[in-house]
Design an enzyme around this catalytic site. Sequence first.
Site, PDB file in Angstrom:
ATOM      1  N   ALA A  63       1.082  -1.202   0.012  1.00 46.41           N
ATOM      2  CA  ALA A  63      -0.132   0.086  -0.183  1.00 46.41           C
ATOM      3  C   ALA A  63       0.845   1.114  -0.008  1.00 46.41           C
ATOM      4  O   ALA A  63       2.059   1.120   0.570  1.00 46.41           O
ATOM      5  CB  ALA A  63      -0.838  -0.054   1.220  1.00 46.41           C
ATOM      6  N   GLY A  70       0.594  -5.270   1.011  1.00 48.94           N
ATOM      7  CA  GLY A  70      -0.448  -5.361   0.016  1.00 48.94           C
ATOM      8  C   GLY A  70      -0.145  -5.944  -1.108  1.00 48.94           C
ATOM      9  O   GLY A  70      -0.946  -6.613  -1.976  1.00 48.94           O
ATOM     10  N   GLU A  89      -0.163  -9.396  -0.499  1.00 51.81           N
ATOM     11  CA  GLU A  89      -1.559  -9.701  -0.610  1.00 51.81           C
ATOM     12  C   GLU A  89      -2.344  -9.730  -1.926  1.00 51.81           C
ATOM     13  O   GLU A  89      -3.183 -10.650  -2.213  1.00 51.81           O
ATOM     14  CB  GLU A  89      -2.344  -8.736   0.421  1.00 51.81           C
ATOM     15  CG  GLU A  89      -2.025  -8.888   1.823  1.00 51.81           C
ATOM     16  CD  GLU A  89      -2.711  -7.814   2.705  1.00 51.81           C
ATOM     17  OE1 GLU A  89      -2.140  -6.798   2.479  1.00 51.81           O
ATOM     18  OE2 GLU A  89      -3.562  -8.099   3.457  1.00 51.81           O
TER      19      GLU A  89
HETATM   20  C1  LIG Z   1      -5.404  -2.362   3.839  1.00 53.60           C
HETATM   21  C2  LIG Z   1      -3.782  -2.084   3.754  1.00 53.60           C
HETATM   22  C3  LIG Z   1      -3.292  -3.412   3.851  1.00 53.60           C
HETATM   23  C4  LIG Z   1      -1.845  -3.174   3.346  1.00 53.60           C
HETATM   24  C5  LIG Z   1      -0.790  -2.534   3.980  1.00 53.60           C
HETATM   25  C6  LIG Z   1       0.527  -2.308   3.293  1.00 53.60           C
HETATM   26  O1  LIG Z   1       0.551  -2.751   2.313  1.00 53.60           O
HETATM   27  S1  LIG Z   1       1.477  -1.293   4.250  1.00 53.60           S
HETATM   28  C7  LIG Z   1       3.108  -1.241   3.229  1.00 53.60           C
HETATM   29  C8  LIG Z   1       3.834  -2.511   3.410  1.00 53.60           C
HETATM   30  N1  LIG Z   1       4.996  -2.676   2.634  1.00 53.60           N
HETATM   31  C9  LIG Z   1       6.263  -2.142   3.225  1.00 53.60           C
HETATM   32  O2  LIG Z   1       6.184  -2.018   4.562  1.00 53.60           O
HETATM   33  C10 LIG Z   1       7.222  -1.930   2.261  1.00 53.60           C
HETATM   34  C11 LIG Z   1       8.113  -0.409   2.879  1.00 53.60           C
HETATM   35  N2  LIG Z   1       9.181  -0.439   1.903  1.00 53.60           N
HETATM   36  C12 LIG Z   1      10.208  -0.811   1.937  1.00 53.60           C
HETATM   37  O3  LIG Z   1      10.546  -1.853   2.933  1.00 53.60           O
HETATM   38  C13 LIG Z   1      11.421  -0.486   1.174  1.00 53.60           C
HETATM   39  O4  LIG Z   1      11.268   0.688   0.454  1.00 53.60           O
HETATM   40  C14 LIG Z   1      11.709  -1.352  -0.051  1.00 53.60           C
HETATM   41  C15 LIG Z   1      12.443  -2.910   0.434  1.00 53.60           C
HETATM   42  C16 LIG Z   1      10.472  -1.656  -0.742  1.00 53.60           C
HETATM   43  C17 LIG Z   1      12.753  -0.791  -0.986  1.00 53.60           C
HETATM   44  O5  LIG Z   1      13.972  -0.555  -0.277  1.00 53.60           O
HETATM   45  P1  LIG Z   1      14.966   0.300  -0.875  1.00 53.60           P
HETATM   46  O6  LIG Z   1      16.161   0.637   0.179  1.00 53.60           O
HETATM   47  O7  LIG Z   1      15.214  -0.133  -2.279  1.00 53.60           O
HETATM   48  O8  LIG Z   1      14.489   1.989  -1.012  1.00 53.60           O
HETATM   49  P2  LIG Z   1      13.782   2.687   0.139  1.00 53.60           P
HETATM   50  O9  LIG Z   1      13.358   2.135   1.252  1.00 53.60           O
HETATM   51  O10 LIG Z   1      14.819   3.762   0.309  1.00 53.60           O
HETATM   52  O11 LIG Z   1      12.405   3.440  -0.819  1.00 53.60           O
HETATM   53  C18 LIG Z   1      12.678   4.138  -1.753  1.00 53.60           C
HETATM   54  C19 LIG Z   1      11.608   5.173  -1.820  1.00 53.60           C
HETATM   55  O12 LIG Z   1      10.518   4.565  -1.940  1.00 53.60           O
HETATM   56  C20 LIG Z   1       9.323   4.946  -0.955  1.00 53.60           C
HETATM   57  N3  LIG Z   1       8.631   3.942  -0.499  1.00 53.60           N
HETATM   58  C21 LIG Z   1       9.089   2.592  -0.182  1.00 53.60           C
HETATM   59  N4  LIG Z   1       7.903   1.553   0.210  1.00 53.60           N
HETATM   60  C22 LIG Z   1       6.858   2.694  -0.172  1.00 53.60           C
HETATM   61  C23 LIG Z   1       5.494   2.442   0.056  1.00 53.60           C
HETATM   62  N5  LIG Z   1       4.967   1.220   0.246  1.00 53.60           N
HETATM   63  N6  LIG Z   1       4.582   3.247   0.063  1.00 53.60           N
HETATM   64  C24 LIG Z   1       5.054   4.765  -0.185  1.00 53.60           C
HETATM   65  N7  LIG Z   1       6.559   4.963  -0.541  1.00 53.60           N
HETATM   66  C25 LIG Z   1       7.297   3.865  -0.462  1.00 53.60           C
HETATM   67  C26 LIG Z   1      10.266   5.451  -0.008  1.00 53.60           C
HETATM   68  O13 LIG Z   1       9.592   6.336   1.006  1.00 53.60           O
HETATM   69  C27 LIG Z   1      11.696   5.974  -0.700  1.00 53.60           C
HETATM   70  O14 LIG Z   1      11.055   7.267  -1.091  1.00 53.60           O
HETATM   71  P3  LIG Z   1      12.045   8.367  -1.125  1.00 53.60           P
HETATM   72  O15 LIG Z   1      12.692   8.479   0.218  1.00 53.60           O
HETATM   73  O16 LIG Z   1      12.999   8.097  -2.374  1.00 53.60           O
HETATM   74  O17 LIG Z   1      11.124   9.754  -1.290  1.00 53.60           O
END
Ligand SMILES: CCC/C=C/C(=O)SCCNC(=O)CCNC(=O)[C@H](O)C(C)(C)COP(=O)([O-])OP(=O)([O-])OC[C@H]1O[C@@H](n2cnc3c(N)ncnc32)[C@H](O)[C@@H]1OP(=O)([O-])[O-]
Length: 719
Positions: free
Chosen positions: A61, A100, A103
């Site tokens: 998400a 998500g 999912e």
């Molecule tokens: C009903 C709902 C149920 C579902 C809930 C969910 O899914 S909850 C979500 C569950 N998902 C997670 O918890 C995954 C969260 N993400 C991660 O764990 C890591 O970002 C990664 C492994 C995807 C990539 O790692 P990496 O070291 O290669 O890169 P990096 O970490 O430096 O990120 C690069 C840029 O992307 C951005 N950004 C990233 N993800 C999101 C996002 N979901 N959204 C928005 N932005 C996101 C991040 O802010 C950064 O922006 P900046 O600073 O450049 O402006």
Amino acid sequence: MAQYARTKGSIALITLTNPPVNALSAAVRKGITEAVARAFKDTRVKAVVLCGENGKFCGGADIREFAKAMSGPPLVPMIHAIEAGEKPVVAAIEEMALGGGLELALGCHYRVAHAKARLGLPEVTLGLLPAAGGTQRLPRLTGIPAALDLITTGRHISAQEALKLGIVDRVTEGNAVEAAVELALSVVGRPLAPRRLSNHATPLPADLDGVFEEVLVQVKRRARGAMAPVACAKAVRAAAELPYSRGLECERELMNTLFTSGQARALQYCFFAQRAAGKWSLPNGARWDNSRPRAVHTAGVIGLGTMGRGIAVCLVKAGISVVAVETEEKQLDSGRRAVRGMLERDAKRRGVTAPLHMITFTLSMQQLRDVDLVIEAVFEDMALKKSVFAELSRVCRPNALLCTNTSGLDVDELASVTDRPPLVVGMHFFAPAHVMKLLEVICGPRSSPETVATAMTLGKRLGKVSVAVGNCPGFVGNRMLKLYLDQAHFLLEEGASPEQVDQALEEFGFALGIFKVADLSGLDIGWRVRKAAGLIGPDVDPKFPSRHRQGRRYCPLPDLLCEQGRLGQKSGRGWYLYDSAGGKEARPDPAISSFLQEYRLRYGISARRITEQEVVERCVFVLANEGFRILEDGMAAAPEDIDMVYVFGYGWPRHRGGPMFHAAQVGLATVLQRLEFYHRQNPDIPHLQPSTLLRRLVGARSPPMQQWKQHIRSINSQL
Ligand SMILES: CCC/C=C/C(=O)SCCNC(=O)CCNC(=O)[C@H](O)C(C)(C)COP(=O)([O-])OP(=O)([O-])OC[C@H]1O[C@@H](n2cnc3c(N)ncnc32)[C@H](O)[C@@H]1OP(=O)([O-])[O-]
């Protein structure tokens, strides 16, 4: 957005498009909903493949949307429509399927992953649970124990592990989209009902209650007071006990409680703050995106004590060749044994060969002549460090970077004895350095942009969260820690016991109470620092040491303990009692209780009842108060940086965001009022006096954290 294309005549290819990680924003959800409906309607299409642009399936998400009002089609019905469709849908998972994103993939009928892809349900780390059916579909696929593990820890798993658990059907070293298209073509016409996970019965373990009890113990131990892991376990339990549709209702109800909670806000704040910390800037205009780091292939480490050993291990694990230097054969030998042991254990755990060839051990500084960078980790003594830096100047090649792992000494003073002040920078690791995630990068006033960029980038390469901080005594972390520790000592004088203080702090969420931490680190460390600061010396009466020094209240209790040889875990006795020297299990010591009573009697202090609230407020608000002073002094660029120092270096509970976030959440006016109250009670503790910035912010009606900097009138900001 989602792009729609037809390939191989009968396959609809739907590509999620939302850089950088194809997060499921409102626009993407709308795009997928429309594209899937179009594919299901198009009679030429026999199967569908879902993939992500730029070789990334989906990061989940869109976290940026959580703070806004919900818009666009919700995830749950969108995934249901895919699962219920009459045409097979295959997810092509490249690089990541998280939250998500996974999912969504679980709603598809088949999943193909690239061998390097990572999968997981990390919602718990954001204070949430996988509420798009993830808590109900995953247990039906993998069984309860594996689902509980993944959902309550949020850990990412490899494609190979996902294959073993049955989460993906195929893993490919080649092009995952092409493999998914092939699979889609091969399954056209096969019955879809068995592929719909919501139709499956959840396989149950023999001892269902036992499994859940054990998980609850684990989650409470990992993050005391955190709501999300407990809610995650409850949602999985629903998958074990209820039909799918009722389980989904339970998932939604639990999510509703979490979604608006302060803990979820704190954890999501941490997610962005961690990333913001990497985007450093200096007052001279140098920034993370305009300063080029140097390549680091070889590094020297000087000193193989606890810190040097951990640093050497980190460097080797990151693929950097290390020359480790000690002054005496004995220390060199024990350092060599310890470093090799750590590398071997780590390699065994990961099933690889230990890279022992990447490190050499020597007694000669001359061996450092060709390295790209040196990290000095000798004893915390300015004269000693200066002599090391002067020698490094002579030995190292002129463009080698010289870094110090000092935990609080003046980096610029060290730079001044070298021939290259712009190439000198602080790299403050935290013990154990190969485990702890924090790296404070101390930007001296003369450190060049390239030097800062190199240290920050090297930290990231070592798997650390690097935070740029200014050059002041104790930098950010230890400058604040000193005052936190002072409060804890004063509370003992006033009537508390170490275990009472620790229990209150652990209830608040700290991984360990401050006295347990002090015992773990060794009480002699602070003792030495106080001696060096002139707080302990020949003019202090050994029988009746003064409780006022350098113009403020001083607590001699830790010094008295050290004089008794109670140095913490290493001597088997400190604030607590241990089974033996080096023992880990802390037990309250009746001797400490009588020692405190005698002390109070001697100084005429009548012990009073101290509440948990007072312990937490005095310890935690004094941290934030000093954080405000650090911002005013220009020693940290933003409150987020201070918070990340505490979350990653000092065991601050992540679900409380950090001391600055916590102050904002409690309300700055309340923090101000409580500090004023405690300062009135203790006028001889200057650090309880509210900082100017805190007063100014309250005067400006407590603006949001992003606006705090506008209220700082700093003239000499170092960041
Ligand atoms: C009903 C709902 C149920 C579902 C809930 C969910 O899914 S909850 C979500 C569950 N998902 C997670 O918890 C995954 C969260 N993400 C991660 O764990 C890591 O970002 C990664 C492994 C995807 C990539 O790692 P990496 O070291 O290669 O890169 P990096 O970490 O430096 O990120 C690069 C840029 O992307 C951005 N950004 C990233 N993800 C999101 C996002 N979901 N959204 C928005 N932005 C996101 C991040 O802010 C950064 O922006 P900046 O600073 O450049 O402006």
